[in-house]
Design a protein around this motif. Structure first.
Motif, PDB file in Angstrom:
ATOM      1  N   THR A 137       0.835  -1.201   0.000  1.00  0.00           N
ATOM      2  CA  THR A 137       0.000   0.000   0.000  1.00  0.00           C
ATOM      3  C   THR A 137       0.873   1.256   0.000  1.00  0.00           C
ATOM      4  OG1 THR A 137      -1.803   1.134   1.138  1.00  0.00           O
ATOM      5  CG2 THR A 137      -0.143   0.094   2.516  1.00  0.00           C
ATOM      6  N   SER A 138       0.339   2.327  -0.561  1.00  0.00           N
ATOM      7  CA  SER A 138       1.125   3.566  -0.647  1.00  0.00           C
ATOM      8  C   SER A 138       0.391   4.768  -0.081  1.00  0.00           C
ATOM      9  CB  SER A 138       1.488   3.848  -2.114  1.00  0.00           C
ATOM     10  OG  SER A 138       0.310   3.985  -2.897  1.00  0.00           O
ATOM     11  N   ASP A 139      -0.866   4.586   0.348  1.00  0.00           N
ATOM     12  CA  ASP A 139      -1.626   5.743   0.818  1.00  0.00           C
ATOM     13  C   ASP A 139      -1.894   5.701   2.320  1.00  0.00           C
ATOM     14  OD1 ASP A 139      -3.350   3.627   0.809  1.00  0.00           O
ATOM     15  OD2 ASP A 139      -5.018   4.699  -0.151  1.00  0.00           O
ATOM     16  N   CYS A 140      -1.054   4.966   3.065  1.00  0.00           N
ATOM     17  CA  CYS A 140      -1.192   4.901   4.515  1.00  0.00           C
ATOM     18  C   CYS A 140       0.158   5.215   5.162  1.00  0.00           C
ATOM     19  CB  CYS A 140      -1.654   3.514   4.954  1.00  0.00           C
ATOM     20  SG  CYS A 140      -3.271   3.037   4.324  1.00  0.00           S
ATOM     21  N   THR A 141       0.098   5.875   6.295  1.00  0.00           N
ATOM     22  CA  THR A 141       1.331   6.204   7.011  1.00  0.00           C
ATOM     23  C   THR A 141       1.876   4.955   7.694  1.00  0.00           C
ATOM     24  OG1 THR A 141       0.223   6.744   9.093  1.00  0.00           O
ATOM     25  CG2 THR A 141       0.415   8.502   7.435  1.00  0.00           C
ATOM     26  N   ALA A 142       3.127   5.030   8.108  1.00  0.00           N
ATOM     27  CA  ALA A 142       3.753   3.901   8.793  1.00  0.00           C
ATOM     28  C   ALA A 142       3.027   3.578  10.094  1.00  0.00           C
ATOM     29  CB  ALA A 142       5.224   4.210   9.061  1.00  0.00           C
ATOM     30  N   ASP A 143       2.551   4.602  10.793  1.00  0.00           N
ATOM     31  CA  ASP A 143       1.826   4.377  12.049  1.00  0.00           C
ATOM     32  C   ASP A 143       0.491   3.689  11.795  1.00  0.00           C
ATOM     33  OD1 ASP A 143       3.859   5.507  13.512  1.00  0.00           O
ATOM     34  OD2 ASP A 143       2.912   7.492  13.662  1.00  0.00           O
ATOM     35  N   GLU A 144      -0.193   4.105  10.716  1.00  0.00           N
ATOM     36  CA  GLU A 144      -1.463   3.465  10.385  1.00  0.00           C
ATOM     37  C   GLU A 144      -1.256   2.002  10.031  1.00  0.00           C
ATOM     38  OE1 GLU A 144      -4.269   6.983   8.520  1.00  0.00           O
ATOM     39  OE2 GLU A 144      -2.677   6.148   7.261  1.00  0.00           O
ATOM     40  N   VAL A 145      -0.243   1.732   9.236  1.00  0.00           N
ATOM     41  CA  VAL A 145       0.055   0.352   8.855  1.00  0.00           C
ATOM     42  C   VAL A 145       0.382  -0.481  10.087  1.00  0.00           C
ATOM     43  CG1 VAL A 145       1.725  -1.124   7.671  1.00  0.00           C
ATOM     44  CG2 VAL A 145       0.779   0.885   6.504  1.00  0.00           C
ATOM     45  N   ALA A 146       1.196   0.049  10.979  1.00  0.00           N
ATOM     46  CA  ALA A 146       1.581  -0.694  12.181  1.00  0.00           C
ATOM     47  C   ALA A 146       0.361  -1.024  13.037  1.00  0.00           C
ATOM     48  CB  ALA A 146       2.588   0.126  12.981  1.00  0.00           C
ATOM     49  N   ALA A 147      -0.566  -0.046  13.186  1.00  0.00           N
ATOM     50  CA  ALA A 147      -1.754  -0.270  14.010  1.00  0.00           C
ATOM     51  C   ALA A 147      -2.664  -1.332  13.401  1.00  0.00           C
ATOM     52  CB  ALA A 147      -2.520   1.049  14.190  1.00  0.00           C
ATOM     53  N   VAL A 148      -2.869  -1.277  12.081  1.00  0.00           N
ATOM     54  CA  VAL A 148      -3.763  -2.233  11.422  1.00  0.00           C
ATOM     55  C   VAL A 148      -3.129  -3.626  11.390  1.00  0.00           C
ATOM     56  CG1 VAL A 148      -4.896  -2.806   9.251  1.00  0.00           C
ATOM     57  CG2 VAL A 148      -4.907  -0.453  10.067  1.00  0.00           C
ATOM     58  N   VAL A 149      -1.836  -3.700  11.158  1.00  0.00           N
ATOM     59  CA  VAL A 149      -1.164  -4.997  11.135  1.00  0.00           C
ATOM     60  C   VAL A 149      -1.211  -5.645  12.523  1.00  0.00           C
ATOM     61  CG1 VAL A 149       1.091  -6.122  10.922  1.00  0.00           C
ATOM     62  CG2 VAL A 149       0.311  -4.550   9.148  1.00  0.00           C
ATOM     63  N   LEU A 150      -1.045  -4.846  13.590  1.00  0.00           N
ATOM     64  CA  LEU A 150      -1.157  -5.396  14.945  1.00  0.00           C
ATOM     65  C   LEU A 150      -2.566  -5.918  15.193  1.00  0.00           C
ATOM     66  CD1 LEU A 150      -0.013  -5.928  17.756  1.00  0.00           C
ATOM     67  CD2 LEU A 150      -0.665  -3.585  18.384  1.00  0.00           C
ATOM     68  N   ASP A 151      -3.565  -5.194  14.716  1.00  0.00           N
ATOM     69  CA  ASP A 151      -4.956  -5.642  14.816  1.00  0.00           C
ATOM     70  C   ASP A 151      -5.107  -7.003  14.136  1.00  0.00           C
ATOM     71  OD1 ASP A 151      -7.706  -6.051  13.806  1.00  0.00           O
ATOM     72  OD2 ASP A 151      -8.122  -4.086  14.660  1.00  0.00           O
ATOM     73  N   ALA A 152      -4.602  -7.104  12.899  1.00  0.00           N
ATOM     74  CA  ALA A 152      -4.714  -8.361  12.157  1.00  0.00           C
ATOM     75  C   ALA A 152      -3.951  -9.487  12.855  1.00  0.00           C
ATOM     76  CB  ALA A 152      -4.192  -8.167  10.732  1.00  0.00           C
ATOM     77  N   ARG A 153      -2.753  -9.202  13.323  1.00  0.00           N
ATOM     78  CA  ARG A 153      -1.954 -10.220  14.024  1.00  0.00           C
ATOM     79  C   ARG A 153      -2.689 -10.748  15.252  1.00  0.00           C
ATOM     80  NH1 ARG A 153       3.386 -11.133  13.075  1.00  0.00           N
ATOM     81  NH2 ARG A 153       4.447  -9.784  11.562  1.00  0.00           N
ATOM     82  N   SER A 154      -3.312  -9.851  15.999  1.00  0.00           N
ATOM     83  CA  SER A 154      -4.000 -10.271  17.219  1.00  0.00           C
ATOM     84  C   SER A 154      -5.194 -11.167  16.910  1.00  0.00           C
ATOM     85  CB  SER A 154      -4.448  -9.045  18.021  1.00  0.00           C
ATOM     86  OG  SER A 154      -5.446  -8.310  17.329  1.00  0.00           O
ATOM     87  N   ARG A 155      -5.925 -10.841  15.846  1.00  0.00           N
ATOM     88  CA  ARG A 155      -7.078 -11.672  15.478  1.00  0.00           C
ATOM     89  C   ARG A 155      -6.631 -13.042  14.972  1.00  0.00           C
ATOM     90  NH1 ARG A 155     -11.785  -8.054  14.688  1.00  0.00           N
ATOM     91  NH2 ARG A 155     -11.051  -5.910  14.717  1.00  0.00           N
ATOM     92  N   ILE A 156      -5.620 -13.061  14.105  1.00  0.00           N
ATOM     93  CA  ILE A 156      -5.132 -14.329  13.573  1.00  0.00           C
ATOM     94  C   ILE A 156      -4.465 -15.145  14.689  1.00  0.00           C
ATOM     95  CG2 ILE A 156      -3.495 -15.394  11.980  1.00  0.00           C
ATOM     96  CD1 ILE A 156      -5.992 -14.278  10.658  1.00  0.00           C
ATOM     97  N   GLY A 157      -3.772 -14.467  15.601  1.00  0.00           N
ATOM     98  CA  GLY A 157      -3.182 -15.183  16.728  1.00  0.00           C
ATOM     99  C   GLY A 157      -4.238 -15.877  17.567  1.00  0.00           C
ATOM    100  N   THR A 158      -5.376 -15.206  17.759  1.00  0.00           N
ATOM    101  CA  THR A 158      -6.483 -15.829  18.492  1.00  0.00           C
ATOM    102  C   THR A 158      -7.036 -17.021  17.732  1.00  0.00           C
ATOM    103  OG1 THR A 158      -7.065 -13.678  19.449  1.00  0.00           O
ATOM    104  CG2 THR A 158      -8.730 -15.403  19.537  1.00  0.00           C
ATOM    105  N   LEU A 159      -7.176 -16.873  16.418  1.00  0.00           N
ATOM    106  CA  LEU A 159      -7.665 -17.971  15.590  1.00  0.00           C
ATOM    107  C   LEU A 159      -6.758 -19.195  15.712  1.00  0.00           C
ATOM    108  CD1 LEU A 159      -9.454 -19.143  13.273  1.00  0.00           C
ATOM    109  CD2 LEU A 159      -7.849 -18.065  11.677  1.00  0.00           C
ATOM    110  N   VAL A 160      -5.451 -18.988  15.615  1.00  0.00           N
ATOM    111  CA  VAL A 160      -4.498 -20.094  15.708  1.00  0.00           C
ATOM    112  C   VAL A 160      -4.555 -20.734  17.094  1.00  0.00           C
ATOM    113  CG1 VAL A 160      -2.048 -20.694  15.687  1.00  0.00           C
ATOM    114  CG2 VAL A 160      -2.972 -19.176  13.931  1.00  0.00           C
ATOM    115  N   ALA A 161      -4.645 -19.903  18.144  1.00  0.00           N
ATOM    116  CA  ALA A 161      -4.684 -20.430  19.506  1.00  0.00           C
ATOM    117  C   ALA A 161      -5.947 -21.256  19.749  1.00  0.00           C
ATOM    118  CB  ALA A 161      -4.613 -19.271  20.500  1.00  0.00           C
TER     119      ALA A 161
END
Length: 201
Positions: A137-161
């Protein structure tokens, strides 16, 4: 030759052909479901599946009581200002794979987070991708990307657990041993009072 004789001759010829075909065709044995109500046959591998190289058969699975309490996803990891509005996910041999789509609450921008297993480094990766192209993606700031990726990681981590917890719950001692062995963790099991664990206390 009468019609009856012709029919008899045809039947005999058909019988001979069937006998010849039966001699060369593989034998198929039907196993009635009633035969499976008692003890399972010893050769589960032959009955259920052909285990290929690099695969492992996990026997001894049971449904248990049919219900299990698991930990829910913690919304404290949610990306502020972004809403998860779509996902296209599957489990590929236990590894999550696909995409998660987030929409910005203020301006409607869409950020797609890829979910993929990277075999060389043996870890899940979450690249922030263009909504419809296989590029970053090119239209999001680094902070926005970090926040959304952490959101996704947490959901997928719960799914795996949750999947891992359900798997361990339905597993018997036999299947747990097979799962550990298939995971490269086929170690000797020690009881809690084993003297060899005294140094780890």
């Amino acid at each position: 030759m009468t019609e009856r004789n012709q029919s008899a001759a045809a039947g005999a010829a058909g019988g001979h052909a069937a006998a010849r075909a039966g001699a060369s065709a593989p034998t198929v044995v039907q196993v009635p479901l009633s035969a499976m109500r008692g003890a399972l046959p010893d050769d589960l591998q032959a009955l259920y599946t052909a285990v290929l190289e690099g695969q492992a058969l996990i026997p001894g699975l049971t449904l248990g009581i049919g219900a299990l309490t698991v930990a829910r996803w913690d919304p404290a990891y949610a990306a502020t200002g972004w809403t998860l509005w779509g996902a296209d996910l599957t489990l590929d041999q236990g590894h999550p794979f696909g995409s998660m789509f987030y929409r910005n609450d203020a301006d409607g921008r869409v950020l797609r987070v890829g979910v993929t297993w990277h075999p060389p480094v043996q870890q899940l990766e979450f690249p922030a991708l263009h909504p419809s192209k296989p590029e970053l993606t090119s239209d999001c700031t680094a902070d926005e990307v970090a926040a959304v990726v952490l959101d996704a990681r947490s959901r997928i981590g719960t799914l795996v657990a949750v999947n891992a917890q359900i798997g361990s719950f339905v597993a018997t001692e036999e299947s747990e041993g097979a799962i550990l062995d298939a995971s490269g963790l086929g170690l000797e099991r020690l009881s809690e009072d084993d003297p060899r664990l005294a140094g780890d206390a």
